[in-house]
Design an enzyme around this catalytic site. Structure first.
Site, PDB file in Angstrom:
ATOM      1  N   CYS A  65       0.820  -1.183  -0.086  1.00 22.95           N
ATOM      2  CA  CYS A  65       0.338   0.120  -0.083  1.00 22.95           C
ATOM      3  C   CYS A  65       1.116   1.144  -0.324  1.00 22.95           C
ATOM      4  CB  CYS A  65      -0.486   0.231   1.343  1.00 22.95           C
ATOM      5  SG  CYS A  65      -2.189   1.522   1.443  1.00 22.95           S
ATOM      6  N   CYS A 172      -0.762   4.064  -6.076  1.00 24.15           N
ATOM      7  CA  CYS A 172      -2.247   3.529  -5.503  1.00 24.15           C
ATOM      8  C   CYS A 172      -2.060   1.781  -5.916  1.00 24.15           C
ATOM      9  CB  CYS A 172      -3.374   3.864  -5.018  1.00 24.15           C
ATOM     10  SG  CYS A 172      -4.224   3.324  -4.186  1.00 24.15           S
TER      11      CYS A 172
END
Length: 259
Positions: A65, A172
């Protein structure tokens, strides 16, 4: 670990390099999404699900992440290292900028404009025109495999991306699951093919390096899979199977059938 199924990109990359690796996926459905949260809140959520993963005594922890890496990497390393090496996911700004640009960085609102991302731009993209694009709602749409919401969020981010951009950083990990959708939305007719830079392959390779392991894609595909949902053992969320990266994983030995 990740807030949700964005970790599938790095997980699939690890699985392709080492099909014999036992994998523990620690997700946070109770706290998803992390993108709109404060840095302090992201850090606490990340610490909680990292602790859940650490209880399974992994050889290494991959933060699958970007948002968690931006805000929580120092805290996670302070908590877990040196016992468990922690590998962060850094937006691929350096290789993207090496192409000369112009570059767009698609990222969550929490990562866009952060001191961390700005520091990477200053360090690796000096002299290259860079546009930071906040992608409102895209990670959440990907998380739920909501096709209409994915289309709308990609279109909105594309509107914020200059036409002359030649390279896009997928800042992302959720976005890597819909990379071709992003490419289709941004590709200009008559222009050279758009270059997309994700992080999954580099992160998987770095994890093996930290462990002193070599890729062995020919190894037996007998690695196990454990899924933690906000600390509770469970199953891979159904939307994960919407993506090729998710469909790669159930082929391994499920936790219930071990030994």
């Amino acid at each position: 670990m990740d807030s949700g199924i964005g970790l599938l990109a790095a997980t699939a990359a690890v699985r392709r390099l080492r099909p014999d690796a036992d994998l523990v996926l620690s997700l946070d459905p109770d706290g998803m999404p992390w993108g709109p949260r404060t840095p302090e809140d992201v850090t606490q959520r990340a610490l909680d699900i990292a602790e859940a993963a650490a209880a399974h005594r992994p050889d290494a922890l991959i933060i699958g992440c970007n948002t968690a890496t931006v805000h929580a990497l120092p805290a996670l390393r302070a908590r877990l290292e040196p016992g468990i090496p922690v590998i962060g996911t850094v937006p691929a700004i350096k290789p993207a900028a090496a192409g000369g640009g112009p570059v767009a960085i698609w990222a969550t609102p929490a990562t866009t404009g952060s001191a961390y991302q700005r520091g990477l731009i200053e360090a690796f993209a000096d002299g290259v025109r860079v546009t930071e694009v906040p992608c409102w709602g895209l990670a959440e749409a990907v998380e739920h495999a909501d096709e209409a919401a994915i289309e709308a969020a990609v279109a909105a981010a594309a509107e914020l991306t200059p036409d002359e951009v030649t390279t896009v950083v997928l800042g992302c990990t959720h976005y890597e699951l819909v990379a071709e959708r992003i490419r289709a939305a941004l590709q200009q007719p008559g222009s050279a093919p758009l270059v997309l830079h994700g992080s999954a392959g580099a992160v998987a390779a770095q994890a093996l390096r930290r462990l002193g392991e070599l890729p062995a894609p020919e190894a037996a595909a007998d690695g196990t899979l454990t899924v933690l949902l906000s600390g509770r053992e469970g199953e891979l969320p159904a939307p994960a199977l919407h993506y090729a990266e998710g469909r790669l994983l159930p082929a391994v030995v499920p936790v219930a059938d071990r030994g």
